[in-house]
Motif scaffolding. Structure first.
Motif, PDB file in Angstrom:
ATOM      1  N   ARG A  56      55.423  66.019  19.614  1.00  0.00           N
ATOM      2  CA  ARG A  56      57.193  65.582  19.608  1.00  0.00           C
ATOM      3  C   ARG A  56      57.170  65.459  17.892  1.00  0.00           C
ATOM      4  O   ARG A  56      56.162  64.390  17.571  1.00  0.00           O
ATOM      5  CB  ARG A  56      57.088  64.021  20.190  1.00  0.00           C
ATOM      6  N   GLU A  78      58.047  69.517  21.289  1.00  0.00           N
ATOM      7  CA  GLU A  78      59.458  69.238  22.483  1.00  0.00           C
ATOM      8  C   GLU A  78      59.691  67.749  22.109  1.00  0.00           C
ATOM      9  O   GLU A  78      58.961  66.799  22.067  1.00  0.00           O
ATOM     10  CB  GLU A  78      59.233  69.387  23.942  1.00  0.00           C
ATOM     11  N   GLY A  79      61.087  67.408  21.412  1.00  0.00           N
ATOM     12  CA  GLY A  79      61.730  65.569  21.390  1.00  0.00           C
ATOM     13  C   GLY A  79      61.496  65.926  19.946  1.00  0.00           C
ATOM     14  O   GLY A  79      60.622  66.074  19.228  1.00  0.00           O
ATOM     15  N   ASN A 253      52.492  59.166  24.765  1.00  0.00           N
ATOM     16  CA  ASN A 253      53.099  59.716  23.089  1.00  0.00           C
ATOM     17  C   ASN A 253      51.336  58.974  22.388  1.00  0.00           C
ATOM     18  O   ASN A 253      51.172  57.678  22.371  1.00  0.00           O
ATOM     19  CB  ASN A 253      54.047  59.278  22.671  1.00  0.00           C
ATOM     20  N   GLU A 271      51.409  63.744  24.718  1.00  0.00           N
ATOM     21  CA  GLU A 271      52.171  64.384  23.985  1.00  0.00           C
ATOM     22  C   GLU A 271      51.802  64.010  23.216  1.00  0.00           C
ATOM     23  O   GLU A 271      50.908  62.818  22.806  1.00  0.00           O
ATOM     24  CB  GLU A 271      53.474  64.496  24.141  1.00  0.00           C
TER      25      GLU A 271
END
Length: 406
Positions: A56, A78-79, A253, A271
């Protein structure tokens, strides 16, 4: 570190100067350049280090929407991990990402009112909390709970040695029991959905551990990192076990550019957050875990020669946030062999430079600097010029260039 030898730095000087000289349009100062070859190589390396877990991108360390789009278009990213809610709302509106986690709690009632009034934004943006009072602020700006707000819990990831705490002073939540209590409140409270957890181990991700001029300190840092990783793995497992009893999380995260391997190696983590590893400021030069390529530079023109062994450039005082010290100063990088003076340092309107290379510089020559932090450089320019190979291939507007100050 890649790109750090005298020969490499002088080649960079020639490459940057050649690219700038080929442009007819006058440039403003500071002239910020992002080397896309290095940027892309760093992005590829972050994905490799993450070993299959998505990265991320931390927007605070980039602050250029087109560069965010560029890295998000790569497999393995992603993101966005945003640093304010207003920023996240703007990025969502612009279509940069539909998966945005705000890394810090917010009490910005105006931005919260915008969030709860937009089902689309609320579906794409996740807020960070570590206290019930932050939920109260959300409820204070809405008359209905019909639009659910996505919530993640920030859990302290510092190392505790007796009564000592080593790491960022972030969340008050440390033990699994405290996390569980807040999680139960969130899941039972109308208008909120608990979807994630964050554990940012800044004492692992954000500390250089192979600094040539600080070998003893580096050894201590490496020991603290090892202890932190072991202790945090146990605590993450404890928190994950109690949360599994009441909800199923979408994400966990963790980490940063300096801890991709250790964070990703924890099975609880789903992530990795990373941003500084894309542009590589000087505070990320000396890590045992990776050898990045500097990708962001700013050029300042020599405007006078107060003596044969001093060259003075215009501006230059782009000092990084954090504990004040020499490591927060910008570094004259190309050509090699230059230093700021101890008396003036990096000044707002001028920066005298000394060193064996200073005598060779002429008025009008560009000296290229590196900032100590990544995204903070972009607060000083409206656009970053993009270098590919030996040519400037375009510009990318910064947040500041868009008229934004997050």
């Amino acid at each position: 570190m890649a790109g750090s030898t005298t020969i490499e730095r002088n080649r960079l000087w020639a490459r940057l100067n050649t690219a700038v000289a080929a442009q007819e349009t006058p440039f403003s100062s500071p002239l910020v350049v992002v080397d896309l070859d290095a940027f892309d190589a760093n992005a590829k390396d972050l994905v490799r280090r993450a070993a299959g877990k998505p990265v991320r991108v931390a927007s605070k360390s980039v602050r250029v929407p087109d560069l965010l789009r560029r890295v998000l278009a790569r497999d393995g990213f992603e993101g966005v991990l945003a640093f304010t809610l207003r920023e996240a709302l703007w990025l969502e509106e612009q279509g940069v990402s539909d998966d945005l986690v705000v890394a810090y709690p917010t009490v910005d009632r105006g931005a919260l009112a915008t969030l709860v009034a937009s089902p689309r934004a609320a579906a794409h943006v996740t807020l960070m909390v570590d206290d019930v009072a932050q939920l109260d602020v959300v409820d204070s700006v809405r008359s209905s709970t019909a639009v659910p707000v996505r919530i993640a819990i920030d859990v302290d990831a510092g190392l505790r040695i007796g009564s000592q705490h080593v790491g960022p002073k972030r969340s008050p939540l440390y033990d699994a029991s405290g996390v569980l209590e807040l999680a139960r409140t969130i899941t039972s409270r109308p208008g909120f959905r608990l979807v994630g957890v964050m554990t940012y181990e800044g004492q692992v991700a954000g500390l250089q551990d192979v600094v040539p001029t600080a070998r003893a300190r580096s050894m201590i840092v490496r020991g603290l990192k090892t202890a932190s990783v072991a202790q945090l793995a146990r605590r993450r497992r404890e928190v994950a076990d109690v949360l599994a009893e009441i909800t199923e999380l979408e994400f966990w995260n963790a980490g940063g550019s300096g801890s991709v391997e250790s964070s990703g190696g924890d099975p609880v983590v789903t992530e990795i957050a990373a941003g500084s590893g894309l542009l590589v400021p000087t505070l990320f030069d000396h890590y045992r875990s990776f050898a990045p390529r500097p990708a962001a530079f700013y050029g300042l023109p020599v405007t006078r020669r107060p003596s044969p062994d001093v060259a003075t450039v215009h501006g230059g005082g782009l000092v990084a946030s954090g504990p004040a010290g020499p490591d927060r100063l910008p570094t004259p990088w190309a050509p090699a062999g230059l230093q700021v003076t101890t008396l003036e340092g990096a000044g707002e309107v001028q920066t005298p430079l000394v060193g064996h290379t200073a005598a060779l510089l002429q008025i009008g020559d560009l000296v290229w600097f590196r900032h100590a932090k990544a995204g903070e450089l972009m607060e000083h320019t409206n656009a970053a010029h993009l270098l590919a190979g030996d040519a400037l291939v375009g510009t990318a507007t910064t947040y500041r260039g868009h008229g934004l100050a997050f």
